[in-house]
Design a protein around this motif. Structure first.
Motif, PDB file in Angstrom:
ATOM      1  N   LYS A  12     -33.482  18.171  29.016  1.00 17.46           N
ATOM      2  CA  LYS A  12     -33.268  17.329  27.845  1.00 17.46           C
ATOM      3  C   LYS A  12     -34.461  16.397  27.669  1.00 17.46           C
ATOM      4  O   LYS A  12     -35.063  15.940  28.630  1.00 17.46           O
ATOM      5  N   LEU A  13     -34.772  16.106  26.427  1.00 17.92           N
ATOM      6  CA  LEU A  13     -35.891  15.225  26.142  1.00 17.92           C
ATOM      7  C   LEU A  13     -35.475  13.758  26.090  1.00 17.92           C
ATOM      8  O   LEU A  13     -36.310  12.881  26.101  1.00 17.92           O
ATOM      9  N   HIS A  14     -34.187  13.502  26.005  1.00 18.29           N
ATOM     10  CA  HIS A  14     -33.716  12.127  25.984  1.00 18.29           C
ATOM     11  C   HIS A  14     -32.311  12.059  26.579  1.00 18.29           C
ATOM     12  O   HIS A  14     -31.660  13.071  26.766  1.00 18.29           O
ATOM     13  N   ILE A  15     -31.920  10.835  26.855  1.00 20.95           N
ATOM     14  CA  ILE A  15     -30.589  10.598  27.396  1.00 20.95           C
ATOM     15  C   ILE A  15     -29.890   9.617  26.464  1.00 20.95           C
ATOM     16  O   ILE A  15     -30.418   8.544  26.176  1.00 20.95           O
ATOM     17  N   ASP A  16     -28.726   9.955  25.972  1.00 23.82           N
ATOM     18  CA  ASP A  16     -27.914   9.039  25.182  1.00 23.82           C
ATOM     19  C   ASP A  16     -26.902   8.401  26.111  1.00 23.82           C
ATOM     20  O   ASP A  16     -26.114   9.092  26.741  1.00 23.82           O
ATOM     21  N   VAL A  17     -26.946   7.090  26.203  1.00 21.70           N
ATOM     22  CA  VAL A  17     -26.024   6.365  27.057  1.00 21.70           C
ATOM     23  C   VAL A  17     -25.087   5.599  26.140  1.00 21.70           C
ATOM     24  O   VAL A  17     -25.507   4.740  25.388  1.00 21.70           O
ATOM     25  N   GLY A  18     -23.819   5.907  26.210  1.00 24.83           N
ATOM     26  CA  GLY A  18     -22.857   5.318  25.289  1.00 24.83           C
ATOM     27  C   GLY A  18     -22.199   4.079  25.824  1.00 24.83           C
ATOM     28  O   GLY A  18     -22.489   3.590  26.902  1.00 24.83           O
ATOM     29  N   TYR A  19     -21.315   3.583  25.013  1.00 23.46           N
ATOM     30  CA  TYR A  19     -20.532   2.412  25.370  1.00 23.46           C
ATOM     31  C   TYR A  19     -19.351   2.818  26.240  1.00 23.46           C
ATOM     32  O   TYR A  19     -18.990   3.973  26.325  1.00 23.46           O
ATOM     33  N   TYR A  20     -18.728   1.872  26.849  1.00 24.51           N
ATOM     34  CA  TYR A  20     -17.613   2.082  27.758  1.00 24.51           C
ATOM     35  C   TYR A  20     -16.738   0.856  27.595  1.00 24.51           C
ATOM     36  O   TYR A  20     -17.152  -0.148  27.037  1.00 24.51           O
ATOM     37  N   GLN A  21     -15.533   0.916  28.078  1.00 26.14           N
ATOM     38  CA  GLN A  21     -14.655  -0.237  27.975  1.00 26.14           C
ATOM     39  C   GLN A  21     -14.293  -0.813  29.344  1.00 26.14           C
ATOM     40  O   GLN A  21     -14.344  -2.003  29.539  1.00 26.14           O
ATOM     41  N   SER A  22     -13.895   0.049  30.258  1.00 27.57           N
ATOM     42  CA  SER A  22     -13.434  -0.447  31.556  1.00 27.57           C
ATOM     43  C   SER A  22     -13.501   0.680  32.577  1.00 27.57           C
ATOM     44  O   SER A  22     -13.834   1.819  32.248  1.00 27.57           O
ATOM     45  N   LEU A  23     -13.137   0.351  33.797  1.00 25.03           N
ATOM     46  CA  LEU A  23     -13.095   1.363  34.843  1.00 25.03           C
ATOM     47  C   LEU A  23     -12.024   2.417  34.564  1.00 25.03           C
ATOM     48  O   LEU A  23     -12.022   3.467  35.185  1.00 25.03           O
ATOM     49  N   LYS A  24     -11.138   2.153  33.628  1.00 19.22           N
ATOM     50  CA  LYS A  24     -10.158   3.154  33.213  1.00 19.22           C
ATOM     51  C   LYS A  24     -10.821   4.263  32.393  1.00 19.22           C
ATOM     52  O   LYS A  24     -10.277   5.346  32.260  1.00 19.22           O
ATOM     53  N   HIS A  25     -11.990   3.960  31.834  1.00 19.54           N
ATOM     54  CA  HIS A  25     -12.663   4.900  30.944  1.00 19.54           C
ATOM     55  C   HIS A  25     -13.833   5.633  31.590  1.00 19.54           C
ATOM     56  O   HIS A  25     -14.207   6.702  31.137  1.00 19.54           O
ATOM     57  N   VAL A  26     -14.417   5.055  32.621  1.00 20.37           N
ATOM     58  CA  VAL A  26     -15.579   5.661  33.267  1.00 20.37           C
ATOM     59  C   VAL A  26     -15.644   5.168  34.715  1.00 20.37           C
ATOM     60  O   VAL A  26     -15.276   4.034  35.008  1.00 20.37           O
ATOM     61  N   SER A  27     -16.091   6.029  35.600  1.00 19.51           N
ATOM     62  CA  SER A  27     -16.134   5.657  37.022  1.00 19.51           C
ATOM     63  C   SER A  27     -17.498   5.065  37.395  1.00 19.51           C
ATOM     64  O   SER A  27     -18.499   5.311  36.725  1.00 19.51           O
ATOM     65  N   ILE A  28     -17.502   4.324  38.487  1.00 14.93           N
ATOM     66  CA  ILE A  28     -18.751   3.797  39.032  1.00 14.93           C
ATOM     67  C   ILE A  28     -19.687   4.952  39.382  1.00 14.93           C
ATOM     68  O   ILE A  28     -20.885   4.894  39.147  1.00 14.93           O
ATOM     69  N   GLU A  29     -19.129   6.010  39.934  1.00  9.59           N
ATOM     70  CA  GLU A  29     -19.952   7.175  40.314  1.00  9.59           C
ATOM     71  C   GLU A  29     -20.653   7.757  39.088  1.00  9.59           C
ATOM     72  O   GLU A  29     -21.838   8.112  39.155  1.00  9.59           O
ATOM     73  N   ALA A  30     -19.954   7.845  37.968  1.00  7.87           N
ATOM     74  CA  ALA A  30     -20.563   8.358  36.741  1.00  7.87           C
ATOM     75  C   ALA A  30     -21.662   7.426  36.249  1.00  7.87           C
ATOM     76  O   ALA A  30     -22.733   7.879  35.820  1.00  7.87           O
ATOM     77  N   ILE A  31     -21.428   6.137  36.347  1.00 10.71           N
ATOM     78  CA  ILE A  31     -22.439   5.162  35.935  1.00 10.71           C
ATOM     79  C   ILE A  31     -23.674   5.289  36.822  1.00 10.71           C
ATOM     80  O   ILE A  31     -24.812   5.249  36.343  1.00 10.71           O
ATOM     81  N   GLU A  32     -23.481   5.466  38.111  1.00  8.70           N
ATOM     82  CA  GLU A  32     -24.621   5.605  39.016  1.00  8.70           C
ATOM     83  C   GLU A  32     -25.381   6.905  38.766  1.00  8.70           C
ATOM     84  O   GLU A  32     -26.610   6.944  38.898  1.00  8.70           O
ATOM     85  N   VAL A  33     -24.685   7.977  38.389  1.00 14.53           N
ATOM     86  CA  VAL A  33     -25.368   9.226  38.024  1.00 14.53           C
ATOM     87  C   VAL A  33     -26.251   8.986  36.803  1.00 14.53           C
ATOM     88  O   VAL A  33     -27.417   9.404  36.764  1.00 14.53           O
ATOM     89  N   VAL A  34     -25.721   8.287  35.808  1.00 16.24           N
ATOM     90  CA  VAL A  34     -26.507   7.996  34.600  1.00 16.24           C
ATOM     91  C   VAL A  34     -27.686   7.095  34.953  1.00 16.24           C
ATOM     92  O   VAL A  34     -28.810   7.323  34.484  1.00 16.24           O
ATOM     93  N   ALA A  35     -27.463   6.079  35.776  1.00 22.45           N
ATOM     94  CA  ALA A  35     -28.557   5.189  36.173  1.00 22.45           C
ATOM     95  C   ALA A  35     -29.669   5.972  36.873  1.00 22.45           C
ATOM     96  O   ALA A  35     -30.854   5.775  36.582  1.00 22.45           O
ATOM     97  N   ASN A  36     -29.299   6.853  37.777  1.00 18.98           N
ATOM     98  CA  ASN A  36     -30.311   7.666  38.453  1.00 18.98           C
ATOM     99  C   ASN A  36     -31.020   8.603  37.481  1.00 18.98           C
ATOM    100  O   ASN A  36     -32.223   8.843  37.611  1.00 18.98           O
ATOM    101  N   SER A 164     -17.618  -7.439  34.852  1.00 19.74           N
ATOM    102  CA  SER A 164     -17.666  -7.767  36.279  1.00 19.74           C
ATOM    103  C   SER A 164     -16.970  -6.726  37.136  1.00 19.74           C
ATOM    104  O   SER A 164     -17.390  -6.465  38.260  1.00 19.74           O
ATOM    105  N   ASP A 165     -15.916  -6.106  36.605  1.00 18.36           N
ATOM    106  CA  ASP A 165     -15.199  -5.115  37.414  1.00 18.36           C
ATOM    107  C   ASP A 165     -16.111  -3.967  37.804  1.00 18.36           C
ATOM    108  O   ASP A 165     -16.014  -3.416  38.890  1.00 18.36           O
ATOM    109  N   PHE A 166     -17.063  -3.608  36.954  1.00 19.26           N
ATOM    110  CA  PHE A 166     -18.004  -2.538  37.297  1.00 19.26           C
ATOM    111  C   PHE A 166     -18.933  -2.964  38.422  1.00 19.26           C
ATOM    112  O   PHE A 166     -19.191  -2.210  39.346  1.00 19.26           O
ATOM    113  N   LEU A 167     -19.441  -4.180  38.364  1.00 19.21           N
ATOM    114  CA  LEU A 167     -20.384  -4.647  39.372  1.00 19.21           C
ATOM    115  C   LEU A 167     -19.679  -4.946  40.688  1.00 19.21           C
ATOM    116  O   LEU A 167     -20.223  -4.683  41.755  1.00 19.21           O
TER     117      LEU A 167
END
Length: 171
Positions: A12-36, A164-167
């Motif tokens: 892929k030539l770019h990465i689209d990073v979307g919005y999120y609401q809470s840990l109910k919607h996305v996991s820390i592991e998924a966030i760390e995959v996107v960060a990496n 804060s719940d994510f951090l």
């Protein structure tokens, strides 16, 4: 951005990073995959640290019902000053609105501002910081998670930090 075996597709030539609401919607592991993936996409792994202490201040958003979206209070400003003084750090403010930043930090001078050529340079600067003050914006949120994988020594967040719940749950 993943194949059927959950492997990251790197053509892929770019990465689209979307919005999120809470840990109910996305996991820390998924966030760390996107960060990496962001770190790899921007080639940040072998870049040197950009600064000892960066502060993200974004311009107020209109129509959100939140007049000052990052909610930087006078108490936050005092904590930033105390952290900088205690650790003998010069802080750099990364912003898309110098006027708003100066209203929060009237004691700042031109040496306290990082002026990148575009949002990507601002993001990279924040991501490569050793100490980071983060505000209520996805820009700041993702810069934190990249910095946490690289050079981050200390994170300070606004007292009114929405995510804060994510951090607090990070690995």
């Amino acid at each position: 951005y993943f194949d059927n075996n959950d492997n990251v597709i790197d053509n892929k030539l770019h990465i689209d990073v979307g919005y999120y609401q809470s840990l109910k919607h996305v996991s820390i592991e998924a966030i760390e995959v996107v960060a990496n993936a962001l770190i790899d996409h921007l080639n940040l792994r072998n870049m040197p640290s950009s600064t000892e202490f960066a502060i993200h201040v974004r311009a107020p958003s209109s129509g959100t019902g939140r007049e000052h979206p990052q909610f930087i209070s006078n108490k936050d400003v005092m904590r930033i000053q105390d952290h900088a003084k205690k650790n003998n750090l010069m802080f750099k403010i990364v912003t898309n609105d110098i006027k708003s930043a100066l209203s929060l930090f009237p004691f700042a001078n031109e040496n306290n501002f990082y002026v990148g050529n575009n949002a990507q340079e601002d993001f990279i600067f924040l991501s490569l910081s050793k100490n980071l003050f983060i505000t209520n914006s996805t820009f700041s949120f993702w810069a934190y998670f990249c910095s946490n994988q690289l050079y981050l020594e200390k994170e300070i967040r606004t007292d009114e930090f929405w995510y804060s719940d994510f951090l607090d749950k990070r690995t």
